[in-house]
Design an enzyme around this catalytic site. Structure first.
Site, PDB file in Angstrom:
ATOM      1  N   GLU A 171       0.831  -1.276   0.038  1.00 24.10           N
ATOM      2  CA  GLU A 171      -0.109   0.075  -0.163  1.00 24.10           C
ATOM      3  C   GLU A 171       0.733   1.274   0.008  1.00 24.10           C
ATOM      4  O   GLU A 171       1.744   1.336   0.845  1.00 24.10           O
ATOM      5  CB  GLU A 171      -0.833  -0.155   1.237  1.00 24.10           C
ATOM      6  CG  GLU A 171      -1.989  -1.084   1.223  1.00 24.10           C
ATOM      7  CD  GLU A 171      -2.691  -1.388   2.260  1.00 24.10           C
ATOM      8  OE1 GLU A 171      -2.782  -0.354   3.191  1.00 24.10           O
ATOM      9  OE2 GLU A 171      -3.739  -1.987   2.374  1.00 24.10           O
ATOM     10  N   HIS A 231      -7.778   1.313   1.058  1.00 26.61           N
ATOM     11  CA  HIS A 231      -7.782   1.162   2.417  1.00 26.61           C
ATOM     12  C   HIS A 231      -8.739   2.162   3.258  1.00 26.61           C
ATOM     13  O   HIS A 231      -8.320   3.009   4.062  1.00 26.61           O
ATOM     14  CB  HIS A 231      -6.528   1.216   3.057  1.00 26.61           C
ATOM     15  CG  HIS A 231      -6.324   0.190   4.238  1.00 26.61           C
ATOM     16  ND1 HIS A 231      -5.197  -0.531   4.717  1.00 26.61           N
ATOM     17  CD2 HIS A 231      -7.186  -0.193   5.328  1.00 26.61           C
ATOM     18  CE1 HIS A 231      -5.548  -1.242   5.662  1.00 26.61           C
ATOM     19  NE2 HIS A 231      -6.735  -0.833   6.164  1.00 26.61           N
TER      20      HIS A 231
HETATM   21  P1  NAD Z   1     -11.461 -10.021  15.125  1.00 30.56           P
HETATM   22  O1  NAD Z   1     -10.106 -10.363  15.825  1.00 30.56           O
HETATM   23  O2  NAD Z   1     -12.537  -9.626  15.891  1.00 30.56           O
HETATM   24  O3  NAD Z   1     -11.952 -11.219  14.285  1.00 30.56           O
HETATM   25  C1  NAD Z   1     -10.845 -12.217  13.569  1.00 30.56           C
HETATM   26  C2  NAD Z   1     -11.403 -13.454  13.479  1.00 30.56           C
HETATM   27  O4  NAD Z   1     -10.528 -14.036  12.560  1.00 30.56           O
HETATM   28  C3  NAD Z   1     -11.549 -14.233  14.845  1.00 30.56           C
HETATM   29  O5  NAD Z   1     -12.847 -14.752  14.834  1.00 30.56           O
HETATM   30  C4  NAD Z   1     -10.362 -15.451  14.504  1.00 30.56           C
HETATM   31  O6  NAD Z   1     -10.729 -16.786  15.230  1.00 30.56           O
HETATM   32  C5  NAD Z   1     -10.472 -15.866  13.052  1.00 30.56           C
HETATM   33  N1  NAD Z   1      -9.393 -16.388  12.423  1.00 30.56           N
HETATM   34  C6  NAD Z   1      -8.058 -16.167  12.950  1.00 30.56           C
HETATM   35  N2  NAD Z   1      -7.164 -17.119  12.299  1.00 30.56           N
HETATM   36  C7  NAD Z   1      -8.110 -17.641  11.358  1.00 30.56           C
HETATM   37  C8  NAD Z   1      -7.842 -18.457  10.260  1.00 30.56           C
HETATM   38  N3  NAD Z   1      -6.793 -19.115   9.954  1.00 30.56           N
HETATM   39  N4  NAD Z   1      -8.989 -18.823   9.455  1.00 30.56           N
HETATM   40  C9  NAD Z   1     -10.150 -18.807   9.840  1.00 30.56           C
HETATM   41  N5  NAD Z   1     -10.606 -17.684  10.798  1.00 30.56           N
HETATM   42  C10 NAD Z   1      -9.516 -17.016  11.593  1.00 30.56           C
HETATM   43  O7  NAD Z   1     -10.978  -8.921  14.123  1.00 30.56           O
HETATM   44  P2  NAD Z   1     -11.826  -7.694  13.397  1.00 30.56           P
HETATM   45  O8  NAD Z   1     -12.001  -6.791  14.195  1.00 30.56           O
HETATM   46  O9  NAD Z   1     -13.227  -8.420  13.017  1.00 30.56           O
HETATM   47  O10 NAD Z   1     -11.147  -7.537  12.226  1.00 30.56           O
HETATM   48  C11 NAD Z   1     -10.962  -8.376  11.131  1.00 30.56           C
HETATM   49  C12 NAD Z   1      -9.926  -7.838   9.959  1.00 30.56           C
HETATM   50  O11 NAD Z   1     -10.439  -6.635   9.435  1.00 30.56           O
HETATM   51  C13 NAD Z   1      -8.584  -7.525  10.564  1.00 30.56           C
HETATM   52  O12 NAD Z   1      -7.728  -8.168   9.670  1.00 30.56           O
HETATM   53  C14 NAD Z   1      -8.661  -6.226  10.798  1.00 30.56           C
HETATM   54  O13 NAD Z   1      -6.959  -5.619  10.443  1.00 30.56           O
HETATM   55  C15 NAD Z   1      -9.220  -5.795   9.417  1.00 30.56           C
HETATM   56  N6  NAD Z   1      -9.801  -4.311   9.510  1.00 30.56           N
HETATM   57  C16 NAD Z   1      -9.783  -3.683   8.432  1.00 30.56           C
HETATM   58  C17 NAD Z   1     -10.047  -2.266   8.282  1.00 30.56           C
HETATM   59  C18 NAD Z   1     -10.018  -1.717   7.062  1.00 30.56           C
HETATM   60  O14 NAD Z   1      -9.742  -0.273   7.042  1.00 30.56           O
HETATM   61  N7  NAD Z   1     -10.193  -2.130   5.892  1.00 30.56           N
HETATM   62  C19 NAD Z   1     -10.854  -1.629   9.389  1.00 30.56           C
HETATM   63  C20 NAD Z   1     -10.892  -2.528  10.634  1.00 30.56           C
HETATM   64  C21 NAD Z   1     -10.385  -3.705  10.443  1.00 30.56           C
END
Ligand code: NAD
Length: 544
Positions: free
Chosen positions: A262, A283
């Protein structure tokens, strides 16, 4: 009066509590040079930043009165945590607050790619009127696979169901009750799940396990004509393989908010040949006024509490704690974390219970079952084991302060106890239970400060928990180790060390091979299918 210095642009509404606090003076100084920053921080009790201010040892030295550094957002890469902890400075962040923003962008991306909204907009602006080019796909009645049913994944599930989609999830680590409550069907085989879905949306953190999770092979399992959405992290999808799948019509569309690099210069997804099927955004998942306000509010609320000496949340470090420990104690802390990481790699299911048992004089001065609220309730060694366990699944952002809270959120029960030491002077045991599995380990730190795992699942063994470890259980018959060694040799993977554990009369053994490099996925697949092996896991213990 506490002086709070703000060095970056923060949502005004989110700062309201700060301006209204009677004992706080807020000073906003933007675009400072390094020298101006050192001068400005001199009398500050707290500093509020985003990602643009490098909070390094020099800045922390200049801020002699600093008690708190608050990061509006999640990532703390710009803050030297060790230097802050050494100086007793609390570092706060705001890991939540943008869940809804990311959820709503995901819903937008699903609809945008299904109905080709950006392409239709661009075409109309060029003076065209080509309705036939924008034949879309209806969401109602379609299947949606959510990979990662955490905060964002579950709130996407609720909304997709409201649109009449049938929702599946792939998340081996999630509590079965949560999946049931959301009315989502859980599938345990990723490739099988990909074959069923019309839409696939990714909501996992970027970890060793999720990096390149959607690679060429996974994309070849996807149902023909499916759509792929990634609003989680760049690097989870192989962009080149994804562009190929789009060109060959295996994927009907892809919508990505996050990119391997990015800004994504030269991304294969920019190929004009697939422009009609691709939606890309820079993003912007967390970019809503509300989310920006929420992350600022969360940080400010905790910052005020911390300055006033009240209990606060979302601290990233534990000031002083590690610093006050002896070298041996710190090695045990590192051992506990590694034992948690090993357990997370071996038990690839939702963990229901973790028990940490400590034996020996080293642990006697630490109090058990502290009468405090989370995250302060557990011994440091228990917290470190929890951190290791969770960081394999939730990514490197898990820290000693957030681990106990995340464990509670994930439904992991924690038990800690003390017992008499026998063979070793000090010994730490970690036992993990999921619905179907149990796994245990004992570890120690030698007088020379070397970490060792000395028992796995009741088998005596002796290996150093460092680097790449191939851990497996096998039928104890001649030729098994030789076969694994040859297989690794065929792929040029060197074995640095190997340890075996046998239990008389069991007919089974446990082996830990320390490898000089990672073992490619093909080897692991072959090993895991071998009839002589009960289970095999590759564990990455590189790093601190
Ligand atoms: P979270 O920690 O609440 O949930 C993540 C989930 O992924 C958990 O339930 C975990 O068990 C699961 N997980 C982990 N490893 C796994 C695997 N190998 N296979 C399947 N499931 C698996 O996180 P969240 O707050 O829901 O965030 C999710 C994602 O979104 C993160 O990568 C975060 O960085 C990203 N995010 C992106 C933006 C953006 O600007 N686009 C904004 C916020 C969050």
């Amino acid at each position: 009066m506490h002086r709070v210095l703000i060095t970056e642009h923060i949502h005004e509404e989110g700062l309201r509590d700060l301006y209204e606090a009677p004992n706080i003076e807020t000073i906003v100084r933007l675009d400072l040079s390094k020298e101006e920053l050192y001068e400005a921080v001199k009398d500050a009790d707290a500093l509020i930043t985003r990602s643009g201010t490098a909070v390094d040892a020099k800045l922390l030295d200049a801020g002699k009165n600093l008690k708190v550094v608050a990061r509006v957002g999640v990532g703390v890469d710009n803050i030297d945590l060790e230097a802050a902890s050494k100086r007793g400075v609390i570092v706060l962040n705001s890991p939540t607050g943008n869940t809804l923003a990311a959820t709503e962008l995901t819903m937008g991306m699903i609809i945008a790619v299904a109905r080709k909204i950006p392409q239709a907009n661009n075409s109309l602006r060029k003076g065209e009127w080509r309705r036939e080019n924008f034949l879309g796909t209806q969401l109602y009645g379609k299947t949606l696979l959510i990979i990662g049913l955490g905060r964002i994944g579950s709130s996407v599930a609720t909304r997709a169901k409201a649109l009449g989609m049938e929702v599946f999830c792939y998340d081996p680590y999630i509590n079965a009750k949560k999946v049931e409550n959301l009315g989502v069907r859980r599938l345990d085989d990723l490739h099988g799940a990909l074959a069923l879905a019309d839409f696939v949306t990714i909501h996992v953190p970027l970890t060793g396990e999720t990096k390149n999770m959607i690679d060429d092979e996974a994309l070849r399992s996807i149902k023909k004509g499916a759509y792929l959405i990634n609003c989680a992290r760049g690097g989870i999808v192989d962009e080149r393989a994804c562009a190929e799948a789009l060109k060959e019509g295996r994927l009907a569309g892809a919508a990505f908010d996050v990119h391997a690099v990015e800004p994504p210069k030269g991304s294969p997804l920019f190929d004009p040949e697939i422009a009609a099927k691709v939606v890309l955004t820079p993003h912007i998942g967390a970019n809503t006024k509300e989310a920006q306000q929420a992350v600022a509010e969360i940080v400010v609320k905790n910052l005020i509490k911390a300055l006033n000496g009240e209990p606060y949340e979302n601290a990233v470090n534990i000031p002083y704690m590690e610093n006050r420990m002896t070298l041996q104690e710190r090695e045990f802390l590192s051992l506990a974390r590694r034992m948690g990481m090993i357990a997370a790699c071996v038990v690839k299911e939702h963990i229901a219970k973790m028990t940490v048992t400590m034996a020996g004089p080293l642990f006697e001065e630490f109090e058990l079952n502290l009468p405090f609220e989370l995250p302060y309730r557990y011994m440091p060694f228990t917290t470190a084991a929890l951190k290791g366990l969770l960081e394999v699944r939730l990514g490197p952002e898990v820290n000693a302060m957030s681990a106990p809270l995340l464990a509670k959120e994930q439904g992991v029960s924690i038990f800690e106890s003390r017992t008499e030491a026998r063979t070793y002077k000090n010994i730490l045991s970690v036992e993990i239970k999921s619905q179907n599995k149990a796994f245990s380990m004992d570890g120690t730190v030698t007088e020379e400060g070397k970490k060792r795992i000395v028992r796995v699942d009741g088998y005596e063994i002796d290996f150093v928990p460092e680097g790449w470890i191939l851990l497996f259980s096998n039928h104890d018959r001649p030729g098994v180790i030789g076969k694994i060694g040859t297989l690794l040799g065929d792929y040029n993977v060197n074995i640095a060390n190997f340890a075996l554990g046998r239990k008389n009369g069991s007919g089974l053994a446990i082996a830990a091979l320390q490898l000089d490099s990672s073992a490619p996925r093909e080897i692991m697949e072959k090993i895991q299918k071998d009839a002589d092996l009960l289970w095999a896991h590759l564990i990455n213990l590189n790093g601190e």
